[in-house]
Design an enzyme around this catalytic site. Structure first.
Site, mmCIF file in Angstrom:
data_model
loop_
_atom_site.group_PDB
_atom_site.id
_atom_site.type_symbol
_atom_site.label_atom_id
_atom_site.label_comp_id
_atom_site.label_asym_id
_atom_site.label_seq_id
_atom_site.Cartn_x
_atom_site.Cartn_y
_atom_site.Cartn_z
ATOM 1 N N ARG A 38 0.814 -1.216 0.000
ATOM 2 C CA ARG A 38 0.000 0.000 0.000
ATOM 3 C C ARG A 38 0.852 1.273 0.000
ATOM 4 N NH1 ARG A 38 -5.488 -0.220 1.610
ATOM 5 N NH2 ARG A 38 -5.373 1.599 2.971
ATOM 6 N N MET A 99 -7.661 6.190 -0.177
ATOM 7 C CA MET A 99 -7.328 4.803 -0.446
ATOM 8 C C MET A 99 -8.185 3.976 0.513
ATOM 9 S SD MET A 99 -3.693 2.769 0.029
ATOM 10 C CE MET A 99 -2.788 3.762 -1.173
ATOM 11 N N SER A 100 -9.069 3.179 -0.041
ATOM 12 C CA SER A 100 -10.034 2.449 0.786
ATOM 13 C C SER A 100 -9.323 1.535 1.766
ATOM 14 C CB SER A 100 -10.968 1.628 -0.094
ATOM 15 O OG SER A 100 -11.664 2.450 -0.990
ATOM 16 N N SER A 101 -9.983 1.264 2.890
ATOM 17 C CA SER A 101 -9.408 0.345 3.863
ATOM 18 C C SER A 101 -9.264 -1.035 3.223
ATOM 19 C CB SER A 101 -10.291 0.263 5.114
ATOM 20 O OG SER A 101 -11.535 -0.316 4.816
#
Length: 378
Positions: A38, A99-101
Site C-alpha cells: 500500500r 485509499m479504501s481500507s
C-alpha cells in the site's frame, strides 16, 4: 523509495488482522494483496482528523506515523481534501479522495469474482492502488481505470508504471465509463452513486458483474452486486454497508449539524425516555430507513441517533434517557411507524435487500424483486 521505519511491522499487523477477520476469501486475494504494498501508492502527504479539522501528515516529517496511518486496519487513508485545494486550517472542507481500507478492498474484489481472462472497467482510479490489484489478477492490458481529477489520474498512472503496471488510465467523468474498450466482463466503482449510470449497463457484457457502492441519501449506503441480463437489465443483492465518497456529479451537501443545533436547540422539545426508538441506531435499520424514506438522513450523533428531515426544518435526536425534537413534523411518530414496519418484517438485514436497474429506472426491493420499496428514474 526507502521503506519508512516500522512499515514492515505495520504491513504484517494489517495482514494478520485481515487473516483473523476472514478477509482472504479466495487464495488469489491473498496473493495480489501481498504483491502490492500500500505504501507504494500512498502520497507523501495524507490527512487525518484532529481538533475539528483535517490536518496534513507528511511522510518526510513523520515516517512512522505516516506508515501507521497507511496500514491502519479498518480505516481508509484520506489522500485528498477539498478537491485538492484545502484551506489553511483544514476546517469547513471534506475528504474528496482516499485509499479504501484493506478489508473493504478485499470484500469488493471478492464480490467482483474477477478471473483471468476477464476485462474490467474501474470507476475512480484514486491513488492507483485498486487498479494495481486488478492488474495483478488479470493483467494490465485487460484493465481500464477512469479518474475525473486530472492530477490524481496523472499520479495514479505514474505509480502504476513504477510498480510495473500500465493499464489504460483515462482522465474523464466516470459516469460515462469508457465505451472504446467495451464490452467489459466486470465493472467496479470506488465512488458511490445514487443512480447507476445507464452507460455502465451498456458497457458490461451480458452475464457480467458490476460492484457498486450505492447511497440513496446523505447517510444511507450499501454495496450492491449486480449481474447483467441479456435484455440490458441488471439484478442483484446488497453485499454490505461499505461507504465511499460519491462521484462528483452526484454529490449531496451534508447537513451542517452544528449550525442547525445552534439555531434551534433552545426551541426544541425534550421527551423523557427513548420512546422505543433506539433501534434506529442499528446499521441494518439505518439502511432500511434510507430505502424506505430516502428524504430523511439518519446518523449516529454523540450518544444517540439523529433523524433529520430532507428540508432540515425538523429533527429528532434519540438518546437512551431522552428524545429531543424540533420542527413542524412529528418525527417521533414517523420514526415509530418506520420501526414498526421494519420489526414486522423481521428486522431485515442489509443483505436481504436487492436492486433491479434498467436504462430507465432503478428499483430497490426486499427479499423478492416483486416487493419494490423504492423506485427512481435512471
Amino acid at each position: 523509495m526507502s521503506t519508512a521505519p516500522g512499515t514492515e511491522v505495520f504491513r504484517r499487523r494489517l495482514t494478520e488482522s485481515l487473516d483473523r477477520d476472514g478477509c482472504f476469501r479466495a487464495e488469489w486475494l491473498r496473493l495480489v494483496f501481498g504483491r502490492v504494498p500500500r505504501e507504494k501508492f500512498a502520497p507523501h502527504t495524507v490527512w487525518r482528523w484532529s481538533d475539528g479539522g483535517w490536518g496534513p501528515l507528511n511522510r518526510r516529517e513523520d515516517p512512522e506515523g505516516w506508515a501507521e496511518l497507511v496500514y491502519r486496519p479498518g480505516a481508509a487513508l484520506i489522500t485528498q481534501i477539498g478537491d485538492g485545494a484545502p484551506v489553511a486550517d483544514g476546517t469547513g472542507i471534506g475528504a474528496t479522495s482516499s485509499m479504501s481500507s484493506a478489508d473493504v478492498v478485499l470484500n469488493m474484489l471478492a464480490a467482483l469474482d474477477l478471473r483471468p481472462g476477464h476485462s474490467v472497467l474501474e470507476i475512480g482510479s484514486g491513488t492507483g492502488y485498486n487498479a494495481a490489484l486488478l492488474c495483478e489478477r488479470v493483467g494490465a492490458e485487460s484493465v481500464v481505470t477512469v479518474e475525473i481529477d486530472p492530477l490524481l489520474a496523472e499520479l495514479a498512472a505514474e505509480r502504476l508504471a513504477s510498480a510495473g503496471h500500465r493499464p489504460l488510465v483515462v482522465c474523464g467523468d466516470g459516469e460515462a465509463g469508457h465505451p472504446d474498450r467495451a464490452p467489459y466482463d466486470r465493472l467496479i466503482a470506488t465512488a458511490s452513486v445514487r443512480r447507476v449510470p445507464p452507460a455502465w449497463l451498456r458497457q458490461v457484457a451480458p452475464g457480467g458483474v458490476l460492484v457498486i457502492p450505492w447511497y440513496p441519501c446523505a447517510n444511507g449506503f450499501g454495496l450492491i452486486r449486480l449481474r447483467m441480463g441479456d435484455d440490458g437489465t441488471a439484478h442483484g443483492r446488497f453485499q454490505g454497508r461499505e461507504s465511499f465518497m460519491p462521484v462528483r456529479g452526484q454529490r449531496m451537501t451534508p447537513p451542517d449539524i452544528g449550525s442547525l443545533w445552534e439555531a434551534t436547540w433552545k426551541d426544541s422539545e425534550k421527551i423523557e425516555g427513548d420512546a422505543g426508538l433506539l433501534d434506529l441506531g442499528s446499521a441494518h435499520a439505518l439502511f432500511a430507513l434510507a430505502v424506505r424514506a430516502p428524504g430523511f438522513s439518519a446518523q449516529l450523533q454523540g450518544d444517540g441517533v439523529l433523524l433529520l428531515s430532507g428540508d432540515d426544518a425538523s429533527w429528532l435526536w434519540v438518546r437512551r434517557d431522552a428524545c429531543h425534537r424540533y420542527g413542524p413534523r412529528d418525527l417521533v411518530a414517523e420514526a415509530a411507524r418506520f420501526l414498526a414496519w421494519w420489526r414486522e418484517r423481521g428486522r431485515p438485514r442489509t443483505e436481504e435487500f436487492g436492486m433491479t436497474v434498467t436504462p430507465d429506472e432503478q428499483r430497490v426491493w426486499l427479499r423478492d424483486p416483486g416487493r419494490v420499496l423504492l423506485r427512481s428514474a435512471g
